[in-house]
Scaffold this active site. Structure first.
Site, PDB file in Angstrom:
ATOM      1  N   ASN A 153      -2.178   4.367 -13.382  1.00 60.59           N
ATOM      2  CA  ASN A 153      -3.111   4.414 -14.515  1.00 60.59           C
ATOM      3  C   ASN A 153      -3.693   5.807 -14.776  1.00 60.59           C
ATOM      4  OD1 ASN A 153      -4.839   4.649 -12.399  1.00 60.59           O
ATOM      5  ND2 ASN A 153      -6.286   3.081 -13.077  1.00 60.59           N
ATOM      6  N   ASP A 200      -1.946   3.227  -6.871  1.00 58.66           N
ATOM      7  CA  ASP A 200      -2.514   1.907  -7.151  1.00 58.66           C
ATOM      8  C   ASP A 200      -1.429   0.841  -7.250  1.00 58.66           C
ATOM      9  OD1 ASP A 200      -1.386   2.219  -9.767  1.00 58.66           O
ATOM     10  OD2 ASP A 200      -3.117   3.471 -10.280  1.00 58.66           O
ATOM     11  N   ASP A 222      -2.837  -5.673   5.807  1.00 59.52           N
ATOM     12  CA  ASP A 222      -3.413  -5.049   6.995  1.00 59.52           C
ATOM     13  C   ASP A 222      -4.693  -5.807   7.322  1.00 59.52           C
ATOM     14  OD1 ASP A 222      -3.943  -2.978   8.966  1.00 59.52           O
ATOM     15  OD2 ASP A 222      -2.768  -1.642   7.687  1.00 59.52           O
ATOM     16  N   ASP A 262      -4.709  -4.299  12.813  1.00 52.44           N
ATOM     17  CA  ASP A 262      -5.164  -2.952  13.155  1.00 52.44           C
ATOM     18  C   ASP A 262      -5.857  -2.915  14.524  1.00 52.44           C
ATOM     19  OD1 ASP A 262      -5.702  -0.187  12.023  1.00 52.44           O
ATOM     20  OD2 ASP A 262      -7.757  -0.811  12.427  1.00 52.44           O
ATOM     21  N   GLU A 266      -1.088  -3.596  16.115  1.00 53.84           N
ATOM     22  CA  GLU A 266      -1.100  -2.171  16.470  1.00 53.84           C
ATOM     23  C   GLU A 266      -1.874  -2.021  17.775  1.00 53.84           C
ATOM     24  OE1 GLU A 266      -2.716   2.152  15.006  1.00 53.84           O
ATOM     25  OE2 GLU A 266      -3.959   0.365  15.041  1.00 53.84           O
ATOM     26  N   HIS A 295       1.134   6.130   8.543  1.00 52.55           N
ATOM     27  CA  HIS A 295       0.041   6.932   7.976  1.00 52.55           C
ATOM     28  C   HIS A 295      -0.794   7.629   9.051  1.00 52.55           C
ATOM     29  CE1 HIS A 295      -1.618   3.231   9.317  1.00 52.55           C
ATOM     30  NE2 HIS A 295      -2.853   3.683   9.142  1.00 52.55           N
ATOM     31  N   ASP A 296      -0.479   7.407  10.319  1.00 52.55           N
ATOM     32  CA  ASP A 296      -1.269   7.996  11.410  1.00 52.55           C
ATOM     33  C   ASP A 296      -0.569   9.141  12.132  1.00 52.55           C
ATOM     34  OD1 ASP A 296      -3.476   6.327  11.078  1.00 52.55           O
ATOM     35  OD2 ASP A 296      -2.650   4.778  12.385  1.00 52.55           O
TER      36      ASP A 296
HETATM   37  C1  GLC Z   1      -5.649   2.283  13.137  1.00 57.45           C
HETATM   38  C2  GLC Z   1      -5.202   2.725  11.775  1.00 57.45           C
HETATM   39  C3  GLC Z   1      -5.834   4.045  11.489  1.00 57.45           C
HETATM   40  C4  GLC Z   1      -7.330   3.851  11.479  1.00 57.45           C
HETATM   41  C5  GLC Z   1      -7.814   3.234  12.790  1.00 57.45           C
HETATM   42  C6  GLC Z   1      -9.199   2.703  12.650  1.00 57.45           C
HETATM   43  O1  GLC Z   1      -5.202   3.125  14.133  1.00 57.45           O
HETATM   44  O2  GLC Z   1      -3.817   2.753  11.688  1.00 57.45           O
HETATM   45  O3  GLC Z   1      -5.398   4.601  10.281  1.00 57.45           O
HETATM   46  O4  GLC Z   1      -7.960   5.075  11.276  1.00 57.45           O
HETATM   47  O5  GLC Z   1      -7.022   2.140  13.166  1.00 57.45           O
HETATM   48  O6  GLC Z   1      -9.209   1.571  11.819  1.00 57.45           O
HETATM   49 CA    CA Z   2      -4.589   5.076 -10.180  1.00 61.03          CA
END
Ligand code: GLC
Ligand code: CA
Length: 556
Positions: free
Chosen positions: A23, A29, A98, A202, A256, A328-329
């Site tokens: 958008n 998004d 998640d 998580d 995780e 993403h980590d």
């Molecule tokens: C997990 C997530 C990470 C987040 C952390 C706290 O490790 O993958 O991105 O910062 O938990 O929630």
């Molecule tokens: Ca957007």
């Protein structure tokens, strides 16, 4: 071994903020996701995992949740989410959410209620404690957060501290309170009833804290972790979630679990009392660092192989592996374990090395086009609480600004959070306006559009590789055996299944090296299923393996 759907599936992770802006406000998004569902499907993906989409003040980019049953206005709304969910299902793809229930955001209404005082029913949703010392001005124990200094934050009105093992904006939930566990189940039901297929849970092994919250062994960060990682009631609470939810739904759960070894993983993922289908392990992600990405060391192939093999052997026939190289980590994998110089070769080799093992492939957005680490010219261009916390720590230990900038550019998880590079137009086709976070300047060379056109691209290699895996059950269900574990150049393993054998050969050397096939393998009799160099050697049993070469042979 039971053949559940997730074993044959390929999972694609979307970190929504940087996937695709639909958008024109510079933030990725769900409209953007909707536009790209066919693309995702075209990779050979069977399931999408969304990093948090919920309303959040973003102190930890969505992992601080203010409402578990809604969608952040940054990303859309529930109706749009439903459209994406239906769109995925129509294309034969499942969807995972998640589930972040170790902590909420301080803006969550439960926390806001808990601030109203001890008599408020939500007060006991969190760990509120009196201070220690004569004047009560010392925190309740010596725990340190992983993200931001001490693990306790003082509240003047209550004259109490709350616990946050991550950022200040992420107060830990008190899972010992049965009401909190009911809330978790209610969140699960909410999404499952809508049609979601499961959860990535998580830091799920952190949810049970040791009674009395005793002092921990002093460390530079995360002091106290031994009192909450795989804590006393963790398995019990997960059993409760599993039993109460699973009886009504066929849902999949991957947990995780930082600081968890393969033996621990079996406790949670194997046998009749398993509570999770898989665990996201960290061992293989530490081949170029010590415990955490930030404490970086040169890449050590043997360390990586040992970690992979350990999980392959231990889980074989009993449980199931999550095969991943990026999320993403962590920084981008080619920049870590491969070579930016041999970008294409090493990008393809790394995928082969990982996804031909036994387990479910997880592909992180942008990985399929070989996105690389970013290089920012000043620390204030970063965005993440972890980068800033590390800055303080490194400075405390005497590191200069320039040195820390180098470390951040190499090790920060923000390397994985730059916008996905869709084409070579301005802002990489991610957005029509300046994105919330910097685009990697290499987007003109590395982007989806260019790689769609190129038969030999990393993108098309991912498609082929995932197809090879799907079409040959040996790569899904076969046993695993490593060869030459002492080699500093090659990672070689075989898979065996129903009388067939396959051999996976990967070079991590940046120059040509002589390779000898393992005893018992005549490669001239094998069928070359996939390779990252066009011409296979005429005499493969003793041959020159080129930089980052990967080959997969099948022996029928
Ligand atoms: C997990 C997530 C990470 C987040 C952390 C706290 O490790 O993958 O991105 O910062 O938990 O929630
Ligand atoms: Ca957007």
């Amino acid at each position: 071994m039971k053949n559940e759907w997730y074993k044959e599936a390929v999972i694609y992770q979307i970190w929504p903020r940087s996937f695709k802006d639909g958008n024109g406000d510079g933030i990725g998004d769900l409209q953007g996701v909707l536009e790209k569902l066919d693309y995702i499907k075209s990779l050979g993906v069977d399931c999408i995992w969304f990093s948090p989409l919920y309303p959040s003040p973003n102190c930890d980019y969505g992992y601080d949740i203010a409402d578990y049953k809604d969608i952040s206005p940054d990303y859309g709304d529930l109706a749009l989410f439903k459209q994406v969910l239906d769109g995925a299902h129509e294309r034969g793809m499942k969807v995972l959410m998640d589930l972040v229930v170790n902590h909420t955001s301080t803006e969550h209404k439960w926390f806001q209620e808990s601030l109203k005082g001890k008599d408020n029913p939500y007060h006991d949703y969190y760990f509120w404690r009196k201070g220690k010392g004569k004047d009560g001005k010392k925190p309740p124990n010596n725990w340190l957060s992983t993200f931001e200094g001490g693990a306790w934050e003082y509240n003047k009105d209550l004259d109490e501290y709350y616990l946050h093992v991550f950022a200040k904006g992420q107060p830990d939930l008190n899972m010992d309170n049965p009401k909190v566990r009911e809330e978790v189940k209610s969140i699960m039901r909410f999404w499952l009833d809508m049609g979601v297929d499961g959860f990535r849970e998580d830091v799920i092994t952190f949810i049970s804290k040791k009674e009395g919250l005793p002092d921990g062994f002093p460390l530079p960060i995360a002091t106290g972790v031994e009192h909450y990682n795989k804590g006393p009631h963790c398995h019990e609470y997960l059993t409760e979630f599993r039993k109460d939810i699973m009886k009504d739904y066929d849902c999949f759960m991957v947990g995780e679990s930082p600081m968890t070894n393969s033996k621990d993983a079996l406790k949670y993922t194997a046998g009749d009392d398993k509570v999770l289908d898989m665990m996201i392990s960290f061992d293989h992600m530490q081949a170029d660092c010590f415990i955490t990405d930030t404490l970086c060391t040169p890449f050590n192939l043997k360390k990586m192989k040992k970690a992979f093999s350990d999980w392959q052997y231990k889980l074989n026939g009993r449980s199931w592996n999550a095969l991943y190289l990026e999320n993403h980590d962590h920084p981008r994998i080619i920049s870590r374990y491969g070579s930016e110089k041999f970008w294409k070769e090493s990008g393809k080799m790394l995928a082969t090395m990982c996804y031909m093992q036994c387990g479910t492939p997880f592909v992180y957005q942008g990985q399929e086009i070989g996105m690389l680490n970013n290089h920012l010219d000043s620390v204030d261009k970063f965005k993440d609480v972890v980068t800033f916390n590390n800055e303080k720590l490194f400075k405390k230990f005497g590191f200069s600004d320039a040195t820390y900038l180098k470390i951040a550019n190499r090790t920060s998880r923000e390397n994985a959070r730059t916008p996905v590079q869709w084409d070579k137009s301005k802002y990489a086709g991610f957005s029509s306006v300046e994105p919330w976070f910097s685009v990697n300047p290499n987007y003109k060379e590395i982007n989806v559009k260019q790689q769609e056109k190129d038969k030999d691209s990393i993108l098309n290699y991912y498609r082929k590789l995932l197809k090879v895996r799907k079409e040959n059950k040996i790569f899904i269900y076969g046993d695993y055996k490593e060869h030459f574990p002492e080699s500093n150049d090659f990672y070689v393993y075989e898979r065996t299944y129903e009388g067939k054998r396959a051999l996976v050969i990967c070079s991590f050397a940046d120059e040509t090296k002589t390779f000898r096939a393992p005893a018992g393998f005549d490669l001239t009799k094998g069928k070359l299923l996939i390779s990252n160099y066009k011409d296979a050697p005429a005499k493969p049993n003793i041959c020159a393996l080129r930089p980052y070469e990967a080959r997969v042979y099948l022996f029928a």
